[in-house]
Write an enzyme that holds these catalytic residues in place. Structure first.
Site, PDB file in Angstrom:
ATOM      1  N   TYR A   1      19.804  79.424  35.438  1.00  0.00           N
ATOM      2  CA  TYR A   1      21.176  79.801  35.046  1.00  0.00           C
ATOM      3  C   TYR A   1      21.276  81.302  34.739  1.00  0.00           C
ATOM      4  CZ  TYR A   1      22.214  74.923  35.367  1.00  0.00           C
ATOM      5  OH  TYR A   1      22.382  73.651  35.875  1.00  0.00           O
TER       6      TYR A   1
ATOM      7  N   HIS B   1      32.803  71.173  34.611  1.00  0.00           N
ATOM      8  CA  HIS B   1      31.336  71.182  34.579  1.00  0.00           C
ATOM      9  C   HIS B   1      30.769  72.333  33.755  1.00  0.00           C
ATOM     10  CE1 HIS B   1      31.377  68.675  38.548  1.00  0.00           C
ATOM     11  NE2 HIS B   1      31.757  68.000  37.494  1.00  0.00           N
TER      12      HIS B   1
HETATM   13  N1  APR Z   1      36.423  77.371  52.912  1.00  0.00           N
HETATM   14  C1  APR Z   1      36.704  76.077  52.584  1.00  0.00           C
HETATM   15  N2  APR Z   1      35.764  75.177  52.264  1.00  0.00           N
HETATM   16  C2  APR Z   1      34.491  75.585  52.291  1.00  0.00           C
HETATM   17  C3  APR Z   1      34.098  76.903  52.623  1.00  0.00           C
HETATM   18  C4  APR Z   1      35.147  77.822  52.940  1.00  0.00           C
HETATM   19  N3  APR Z   1      34.875  79.088  53.255  1.00  0.00           N
HETATM   20  N4  APR Z   1      32.762  76.978  52.542  1.00  0.00           N
HETATM   21  C5  APR Z   1      32.322  75.763  52.195  1.00  0.00           C
HETATM   22  N5  APR Z   1      33.361  74.923  52.036  1.00  0.00           N
HETATM   23  C6  APR Z   1      33.339  73.506  51.626  1.00  0.00           C
HETATM   24  C7  APR Z   1      32.278  72.692  52.340  1.00  0.00           C
HETATM   25  O1  APR Z   1      32.881  72.072  53.473  1.00  0.00           O
HETATM   26  C8  APR Z   1      31.872  71.671  51.266  1.00  0.00           C
HETATM   27  O2  APR Z   1      32.408  70.383  51.569  1.00  0.00           O
HETATM   28  O3  APR Z   1      33.018  73.471  50.263  1.00  0.00           O
HETATM   29  C9  APR Z   1      32.452  72.202  49.974  1.00  0.00           C
HETATM   30  C10 APR Z   1      31.440  72.420  48.867  1.00  0.00           C
HETATM   31  O4  APR Z   1      30.886  71.200  48.532  1.00  0.00           O
HETATM   32  P1  APR Z   1      29.701  71.102  47.457  1.00  0.00           P
HETATM   33  O5  APR Z   1      28.628  72.077  47.787  1.00  0.00           O
HETATM   34  O6  APR Z   1      29.327  69.679  47.353  1.00  0.00           O
HETATM   35  O7  APR Z   1      30.389  71.637  46.100  1.00  0.00           O
HETATM   36  P2  APR Z   1      31.311  70.850  45.062  1.00  0.00           P
HETATM   37  O8  APR Z   1      32.116  69.804  45.731  1.00  0.00           O
HETATM   38  O9  APR Z   1      32.019  71.874  44.262  1.00  0.00           O
HETATM   39  O10 APR Z   1      30.197  70.175  44.169  1.00  0.00           O
HETATM   40  C11 APR Z   1      30.588  69.428  43.037  1.00  0.00           C
HETATM   41  O11 APR Z   1      28.308  69.122  42.424  1.00  0.00           O
HETATM   42  O12 APR Z   1      26.106  69.747  41.994  1.00  0.00           O
HETATM   43  C12 APR Z   1      27.355  69.577  41.471  1.00  0.00           C
HETATM   44  O13 APR Z   1      28.044  70.461  39.440  1.00  0.00           O
HETATM   45  C13 APR Z   1      27.929  70.801  40.796  1.00  0.00           C
HETATM   46  O14 APR Z   1      30.274  71.328  40.463  1.00  0.00           O
HETATM   47  C14 APR Z   1      29.297  70.949  41.424  1.00  0.00           C
HETATM   48  C15 APR Z   1      29.561  69.532  41.946  1.00  0.00           C
END
Ligand code: APR
Length: 228
Positions: free
Chosen positions: A54, A105
């Site tokens: 972190y 989160h």
């Molecule tokens: N524009 C739009 N969408 C995008 C872009 C972009 N430039 N780049 C990536 N993405 C999308 C991807 O398609 C993906 O589905 O962002 C999404 C990110 O997904 P995750 O990595 O799973 O992130 P998130 O959904 O925020 O994760 C939720 O998981 O590990 C935990 O606590 C952590 O808050 C996080 C939670």
């Protein structure tokens, strides 16, 4: 009176600022084991490793800036009563000017004593400290004498603002979901509380909830905003 727009955001919103997502190629969960750096067991096993993970994220956050998506969401407050429910632990929504944000989160720039659990029923904002972009080390103690830990919700931990988030979603005229894979609960389940028929989903890749949306855009946020 302004209509109520609730926005659920995820890591995709911050990608174009240079912040890594979790589940994409080269995402954080390809480089680190979730159970090592995002679980209470990991913290008990090796708190120095967790603090270092972190600390790196926090130092990086100091070097990045909000992007067009954050600014556009802040701008919407001119015409809408906007509530941001974000899964992101960065502070880019607030730095872009959004004023009502729930960090489901947690937040990288905050810490709390490790013996303060902050569960849904015993949430105490007084125990949370702002540290900005500082590094936290083993031996850095809170006023109550306990080791400081990141104010981040790890897997298996309660989401303190979930009830407030549910209330906002239930009252929403429009629910906009942006940049999240909708794979992590309870955040993804918020969609089930929406009672309207204006559910808009913008995410580069498909999500398990695409069929529930009234409008779906599978595009990069940069492309969407440049078209607008
Ligand atoms: N524009 C739009 N969408 C995008 C872009 C972009 N430039 N780049 C990536 N993405 C999308 C991807 O398609 C993906 O589905 O962002 C999404 C990110 O997904 P995750 O990595 O799973 O992130 P998130 O959904 O925020 O994760 C939720 O998981 O590990 C935990 O606590 C952590 O808050 C996080 C939670």
């Amino acid at each position: 009176m302004k209509k109520k727009l609730v926005v659920l955001t995820g890591a995709g919103v911050s990608v174009e600022s240079g912040v890594a997502t979790f589940r994409d190629n080269n995402g954080l969960w390809e480089q680190y084991r979730v159970e090592d750096v995002a679980s209470i067991e990991g913290w008990h096993r090796d708190p120095a490793l967790v603090l270092d993970f972190y600390n790196q994220r926090r130092l990086q956050l100091a070097t990045v800036k909000p992007n067009a998506a954050h600014f556009a969401l802040a701008e919407l407050e001119k015409d809408w009563d906007v509530t941001i429910l974000t899964q992101n632990v960065d502070n880019l929504h607030e730095r872009a000017g959004s004023t009502r944000i729930f960090h489901l989160h947690g937040l990288l720039t905050q810490v709390r004593p490790e013996n303060c659990y902050n569960d849904v029923d015993n949430y105490s904002e007084e125990s949370v400290f702002d540290i900005g972009y500082d590094v936290v080390n083993l031996g850095d103690l809170a006023p109550n004498g306990a080791q400081l830990r990141p104010h981040i919700v790890w897997f298996g931990e309660a989401v303190p603002y979930i009830n407030a988030a549910i209330d906002h979603v239930m009252d929403a005229d429009i629910l906009l979901i942006v940049g999240t894979s909708l794979q992590v609960y309870p955040a993804a389940g918020l969609i089930n509380y929406y009672q309207g028929n204006r559910l808009v989903l913008i995410n580069r890749d498909e999500t398990p909830y695409d069929h529930r949306a009234d409008l779906v855009f599978h595009e990069s946020l940069g492309d969407i905003f440049s078209q607008l």
